[in-house]
Design a protein around this motif. Structure first.
Motif, short mmCIF file in Angstrom:
data_model
loop_
_atom_site.label_atom_id
_atom_site.label_comp_id
_atom_site.label_asym_id
_atom_site.label_seq_id
_atom_site.Cartn_x
_atom_site.Cartn_y
_atom_site.Cartn_z
N ILE A 154 0.89 -0.80 0.09
CA ILE A 154 0.00 0.25 0.24
C ILE A 154 0.37 1.34 0.34
CG2 ILE A 154 -1.85 0.96 1.08
CD1 ILE A 154 -2.47 -1.13 2.45
N GLN A 155 0.50 2.33 -1.01
CA GLN A 155 1.38 3.29 -1.31
C GLN A 155 0.77 4.15 -0.01
OE1 GLN A 155 1.23 4.32 -5.23
NE2 GLN A 155 2.65 1.81 -6.02
N GLU A 156 -0.52 4.71 -0.62
CA GLU A 156 -0.47 5.74 0.63
C GLU A 156 -1.71 4.88 2.55
OE1 GLU A 156 -3.62 8.71 -1.04
OE2 GLU A 156 -1.90 8.74 -2.53
N VAL A 157 -0.95 5.54 3.47
CA VAL A 157 -1.92 5.75 4.26
C VAL A 157 -3.35 5.57 4.43
CG1 VAL A 157 -1.87 7.74 5.30
CG2 VAL A 157 -1.63 5.83 7.18
N SER A 245 -4.61 -5.98 -19.24
CA SER A 245 -2.76 -5.79 -18.97
C SER A 245 -2.52 -4.69 -17.53
CB SER A 245 -2.29 -5.47 -20.10
OG SER A 245 -2.72 -6.17 -20.64
N LEU A 246 -3.36 -4.82 -16.84
CA LEU A 246 -3.08 -4.27 -15.42
C LEU A 246 -1.40 -4.80 -14.87
CD1 LEU A 246 -5.99 -1.91 -14.08
CD2 LEU A 246 -5.06 -1.51 -15.81
N ASN A 247 -0.79 -4.51 -14.51
CA ASN A 247 0.39 -4.27 -13.34
C ASN A 247 0.22 -4.32 -11.65
OD1 ASN A 247 1.95 -5.86 -12.30
ND2 ASN A 247 4.07 -4.72 -13.23
N VAL A 248 -1.12 -4.91 -10.93
CA VAL A 248 -1.62 -4.99 -9.21
C VAL A 248 -1.02 -6.16 -8.94
CG1 VAL A 248 -2.88 -3.55 -7.99
CG2 VAL A 248 -2.49 -3.14 -10.87
N THR A 249 -0.98 -6.11 -7.74
CA THR A 249 -0.66 -7.15 -6.94
C THR A 249 -1.80 -7.55 -6.80
OG1 THR A 249 0.65 -8.57 -5.47
CG2 THR A 249 -0.01 -5.90 -5.43
N LEU A 250 -1.91 -9.54 -6.86
CA LEU A 250 -3.01 -9.54 -6.11
C LEU A 250 -3.08 -9.76 -5.01
CD1 LEU A 250 -5.83 -11.72 -7.02
CD2 LEU A 250 -4.12 -14.29 -6.61
N LEU A 251 -2.59 -9.60 -3.95
CA LEU A 251 -2.87 -8.66 -2.53
C LEU A 251 -3.51 -8.04 -2.66
CD1 LEU A 251 -2.39 -10.65 -0.42
CD2 LEU A 251 -0.11 -9.23 0.28
N TYR A 252 -3.09 -6.89 -3.64
CA TYR A 252 -4.06 -5.73 -3.37
C TYR A 252 -5.67 -5.46 -3.56
CZ TYR A 252 -4.41 -0.47 -3.61
OH TYR A 252 -4.74 0.38 -3.42
N ARG A 286 -4.71 4.66 -6.25
CA ARG A 286 -3.39 4.94 -5.40
C ARG A 286 -2.46 3.84 -5.15
NH1 ARG A 286 -7.66 8.03 -4.36
NH2 ARG A 286 -6.90 9.59 -2.81
N ALA A 287 -2.92 2.83 -5.89
CA ALA A 287 -1.65 1.87 -6.61
C ALA A 287 -1.37 2.22 -8.02
CB ALA A 287 -2.55 0.16 -6.56
N SER A 288 -0.42 3.13 -8.00
CA SER A 288 -0.16 3.52 -9.24
C SER A 288 -0.68 2.92 -11.48
CB SER A 288 1.90 2.49 -9.57
OG SER A 288 2.17 3.24 -8.38
N VAL A 289 -1.95 2.72 -11.03
CA VAL A 289 -3.16 2.73 -11.54
C VAL A 289 -3.26 4.18 -12.39
CG1 VAL A 289 -4.76 1.92 -12.69
CG2 VAL A 289 -4.00 0.72 -11.52
N SER A 290 -3.21 4.08 -13.68
CA SER A 290 -3.71 5.66 -14.40
C SER A 290 -4.95 5.75 -13.70
CB SER A 290 -3.28 5.92 -15.46
OG SER A 290 -4.50 4.91 -16.02
N GLU A 291 -5.43 6.75 -13.62
CA GLU A 291 -7.92 7.31 -14.06
C GLU A 291 -8.21 6.48 -14.89
OE1 GLU A 291 -10.51 10.94 -13.32
OE2 GLU A 291 -8.78 10.89 -12.54
#
Length: 333
Positions: A154-157, A245-252, A286-291
């Motif tokens: 997680i990149q933001e609190v 093709s979004l690169n986001v970890t499954l845990l998120y 907040r996981a580096s994915v564009s809007e």
């Protein structure tokens, strides 16, 4: 007088329905107006249809597990219903859920579909409520476990704060509902309410709820089935992300998708319209994915729900739900 009151009640319902549609479309319009539509189309070009098909298949399997969970819950009160019947009701509920306020509208439809075939009407309604309480508990447990295992991603609190706050709110609400002293106080205060015989109905409903919660084995099995079904549903959303093709970890996904589902249950739009899209944008940007990519993911989620709902619509239109074999009532012995 009665006719006038009925007319006023219907008018209010229509006004609220229109307002919910306006709210949902307004939220969607705002998100589209603030999104780079060109970039959205670029993301869409990365479309991989096989992952969307897999997401739909996972959704179908999830409904099967949900239906079996409902069967287990009903069996606690001695009601035996065929799995096929409950599965049909689940799909029909998914169809009507496309048009009803909040993401819980389908529960009302499937509950009604069962109630009109049973003598134990209160037990049927309460079984849906018990299902939801257990399902919410499983969602919260999944989110908290994922947060514990993957908080470092997680990149933001604000995301962590949101998850913990919403989970704590659920636990407090669940404890209040299951606390005998609190509910006895509420039931006593509700007794003078004569409209729809609300006080008596609440008292009867809570008595049945207490009976359900006394079946520890049923609750444990229902909880495990909820974990399986919610896991399938989250994996389906992950497949939708792979579709573009979004690169986001499954845990998120296991952390934030339960929060998105809870947000869509706020009854201010039709089937969470606008709320769902806004929640996707909030969490995934907040996981580096564009809007635009986050918004497109929410649209794919809606498309998957539409496909599953249309299956229920076909079942409803051809009358399979009405013609389904029904209930084996428990013996009086």
């Amino acid at each position: 007088g009665e006719l006038l009151r009925t007319f006023i009640a219907m008018a209010k319902q229509n006004v609220f329905r229109v307002l919910r549609i306006i709210v949902g479309l307004g939220l969607i319009g705002y998100l589209l107006a603030t999104t780079d539509l060109g970039e959205l189309m670029v993301v869409l070009r990365a479309w991989r249809g096989e992952y969307f098909v897999l997401a739909v298949l996972l959704g179908l399997l999830r409904n099967v597990v949900f239906s079996y969970r409902w069967k287990v819950t009903l069996s606690a009160s001695g009601i035996k219903v065929s799995l096929v019947t409950l599965l049909r009701l689940y799909f029909v509920g998914a169809f009507f859920n496309l048009f009803l306020p909040t993401a819980l509208g389908g529960d009302v439809v499937r509950g009604y579909g069962l109630v009109r075939r049973l003598e134990e009407k209160l037990n049927a309604v309460t079984s849906v409520l018990v299902e939801r309480i257990v399902g919410f508990f499983a969602l919260v447990c999944i989110a908290l476990l994922a947060l514990f295992l993957g908080h470092q991603v997680i990149q933001e609190v604000s995301v962590t704060t949101f998850i913990i706050t919403l989970c704590l709110a659920y636990f407090i609400l669940a404890l209040l509902i299951l606390d005998n002293r609190v509910m006895s106080w509420l039931v006593a205060r509700a007794q003078p309410i004569r409209f729809w015989n609300f006080g008596a109905r609440l008292q009867q409903g809570y008595a049945v709820l207490r009976q359900f919660t006394g079946h520890k084995a049923m609750l444990g099995q229902s909880f495990l089935l909820s974990l399986v079904s919610q896991t399938l549903a989250i994996l389906a959303i992950w497949c939708l992300a792979l579709t573009i093709s979004l690169n986001v970890t499954l845990l998120y996904f296991f952390m934030v998708v339960p929060m998105i589902w809870i947000i869509t249950m706020i009854p201010i739009s039709v089937n969470g319209l606008g709320l769902r899209e806004g929640a996707y944008v909030f969490f995934f940007t907040r996981a580096s994915v564009s809007e635009p990519a986050a918004l497109l993911l929410s649209f794919l989620n809606s498309a998957q729900m539409l496909v599953l709902g249309l299956i229920g619509g076909v079942i409803y239109l051809i009358g399979q739900m009405v013609a389904s074999p029904m209930v084996e009532q428990p013996s009086s012995s």
